[in-house]
Design a protein around this motif. Structure first.
Motif, PDB file in Angstrom:
ATOM      1  N   UNK A  69      39.502  24.076  51.531  1.00 30.34           N
ATOM      2  CA  UNK A  69      38.337  23.314  51.093  1.00 30.34           C
ATOM      3  C   UNK A  69      37.565  24.093  50.037  1.00 30.34           C
ATOM      4  N   UNK A  70      37.310  25.368  50.333  1.00 28.20           N
ATOM      5  CA  UNK A  70      36.527  26.250  49.457  1.00 28.20           C
ATOM      6  C   UNK A  70      37.161  27.632  49.481  1.00 28.20           C
ATOM      7  N   UNK A  71      36.729  28.484  48.560  1.00 29.48           N
ATOM      8  CA  UNK A  71      37.068  29.920  48.510  1.00 29.48           C
ATOM      9  C   UNK A  71      38.465  30.192  47.975  1.00 29.48           C
ATOM     10  N   UNK A  72      38.670  31.424  47.516  1.00 27.79           N
ATOM     11  CA  UNK A  72      40.009  31.851  47.083  1.00 27.79           C
ATOM     12  C   UNK A  72      40.475  33.004  47.966  1.00 27.79           C
ATOM     13  N   UNK A  73      39.910  33.069  49.154  1.00 30.06           N
ATOM     14  CA  UNK A  73      40.165  34.179  50.070  1.00 30.06           C
ATOM     15  C   UNK A  73      41.646  34.299  50.422  1.00 30.06           C
ATOM     16  N   UNK A  76      43.883  35.457  47.513  1.00 29.67           N
ATOM     17  CA  UNK A  76      43.695  36.898  47.278  1.00 29.67           C
ATOM     18  C   UNK A  76      44.499  37.712  48.298  1.00 29.67           C
ATOM     19  N   UNK A  77      44.501  37.257  49.552  1.00 31.20           N
ATOM     20  CA  UNK A  77      45.307  37.948  50.572  1.00 31.20           C
ATOM     21  C   UNK A  77      46.781  37.969  50.171  1.00 31.20           C
ATOM     22  N   UNK A  78      47.264  36.827  49.661  1.00 28.25           N
ATOM     23  CA  UNK A  78      48.684  36.722  49.287  1.00 28.25           C
ATOM     24  C   UNK A  78      48.991  37.563  48.053  1.00 28.25           C
ATOM     25  N   UNK A  79      48.083  37.556  47.066  1.00 31.10           N
ATOM     26  CA  UNK A  79      48.314  38.343  45.843  1.00 31.10           C
ATOM     27  C   UNK A  79      48.441  39.829  46.164  1.00 31.10           C
ATOM     28  N   UNK A  80      47.730  40.269  47.189  1.00 31.36           N
ATOM     29  CA  UNK A  80      47.829  41.682  47.600  1.00 31.36           C
ATOM     30  C   UNK A  80      49.237  42.048  48.049  1.00 31.36           C
ATOM     31  N   UNK A  85      50.234  33.773  43.514  1.00 28.11           N
ATOM     32  CA  UNK A  85      49.543  32.833  44.410  1.00 28.11           C
ATOM     33  C   UNK A  85      48.501  32.062  43.614  1.00 28.11           C
ATOM     34  N   UNK A  86      48.472  30.752  43.826  1.00 27.49           N
ATOM     35  CA  UNK A  86      47.488  29.888  43.184  1.00 27.49           C
ATOM     36  C   UNK A  86      46.653  29.236  44.276  1.00 27.49           C
ATOM     37  N   UNK A  87      45.355  29.181  44.071  1.00 33.43           N
ATOM     38  CA  UNK A  87      44.472  28.560  45.062  1.00 33.43           C
ATOM     39  C   UNK A  87      44.077  27.159  44.601  1.00 33.43           C
ATOM     40  N   UNK A  88      44.230  26.190  45.459  1.00 36.84           N
ATOM     41  CA  UNK A  88      43.670  24.852  45.229  1.00 36.84           C
ATOM     42  C   UNK A  88      42.440  24.733  46.120  1.00 36.84           C
TER      43      UNK A  88
END
Ligand code: MG
Ligand code: ZN
Length: 235
Positions: A69-73, A76-80, A85-88
Motif C-alpha cells: 500500500x505504502x513505503x519502499x521498505x 529495500x530489504x530485497x535490494x540488500x 527490486x521494484x516497489x509498487x
C-alpha cells in the motif's frame, strides 16, 4: 441492484485478463519464469524471498516486484540481497493487477533474469482473482494465523500450485492444528504441493528450494526446445 454490480466486476476482470496475457507473452519472450506470491500481511512473504534469494541467486538471475500500500521498505530489504527490486505502491489498493505489473516492468532490466517473483499486497481475498501473467501462484500461510484460514478463504488455497506453511517453529506456542491444514488443503487443492517451513530457522527449506529451482530449469528447457523447433517462426 445485484444484476448491475455483477457485470461491472466481470468487465474489470476481463480487462485485467487481457493485460495479464500481454505480460505473459512478454515474460515468455524474455524466457523468464514468473511467480505471484500471495498471503495475508505478516505471513512471511518478504522473509521467504530473502532466504530464497540467498540460496539461489548464485545459480540464476532473480528479480522482484514488491507490492505494498505504502513505503519502499520491502524493496529495500530485497535490494540488500543484491538483486533488482521494484516497489509498487498501490496507495490503498488491496491487490496488484496486470497494469501495475506492466508499469513496474519498465523499471526492470529483464536481460539475464530467469526468475521474477512478484510479492502481492498482503491480503487473502482479491489477489486470488487478479492474474498478473505469472506462470505459478504461490500462497503462504503462517501457523500464527490459525488453521481455519483455508476454510474461510478457500479460493486463495485452491488456485495456488504450492502452499508454504510458514513459522512452523511457533507450532508449540499456538493452537494451530497442522493436520487440519493438510486435510483441508488436500480437499480444496489435491494437486497442490504443500511445504512446511520456517523462514526463521530454515527448517523445511530444501524441498521448497528444489521445487522452485526445478520449475525454473523446466521453463528454461521448454523454451530452448521451442526455440529449436523449425515450426515456430516466432518466440
Ligand atoms: Mg512484504
Ligand atoms: Zn483488492
Amino acid at each position: 441492484m445485484a444484476e448491475i454490480k455483477v457485470p461491472v466486476v466481470r468487465n474489470i476482470l476481463q480487462a485485467n485478463e487481457r493485460l495479464a496475457a500481454e505480460n505473459r507473452s512478454r515474460f515468455d519472450e524474455a524466457g523468464i519464469f514468473v511467480v505471484n506470491l500471495m498471503s495475508s500481511p505478516g505471513a512471511g512473504k518478504t522473509s521467504l524471498l530473502e532466504k530464497t534469494i540467498e540460496a539461489l541467486a548464485g545459480r540464476m538471475g532473480i528479480a522482484v516486484i514488491e507490492g505494498d500500500l505504502q513505503s519502499s521498505y520491502d524493496a529495500e530489504r530485497i535490494q540488500k540481497k543484491g538483486v533488482q527490486a521494484v516497489q509498487i505502491n498501490t496507495e490503498g489498493g488491496c491487490h496488484l493487477d496486470g497494469n501495475m505489473i506492466q508499469i513496474a516492468l519498465e523499471a526492470l532490466d529483464l536481460a539475464g533474469i530467469d526468475l521474477l517473483i512478484i510479492e502481492n499486497v498482503g491480503n487473502l481475498v482479491c489477489p486470488a482473482e487478479f492474474n498478473l501473467g505469472e506462470h505459478e501462484k504461490i500462497t503462504i500461510l503462517s501457523v500464527a494465523e490459525g488453521d481455519d484460514k483455508p476454510i474461510k478463504y478457500p479460493l486463495m488455497f485452491q488456485i495456488c500450485s504450492a502452499l508454504l506453511v510458514n513459522k512452523i517453529d511457533l507450532l508449540p506456542y499456538t493452537n494451530c492444528d497442522m493436520e487440519k491444514i493438510r486435510k483441508t488443503v488436500r480437499q480444496l487443492n489435491p494437486a497442490g504441493k504443500v511445504f512446511e517451513i520456517s523462514c526463521r530457522t530454515g527448517e523445511g527449506f530444501e524441498p521448497w528450494l528444489s521445487w522452485i529451482a526445478n520449475k525454473v530449469a523446466e521453463h528454461r528447457k521448454n523454451r530452448a526446445q521451442a526455440c529449436a523447433s523449425p515450426r515456430m517462426d516466432k518466440h
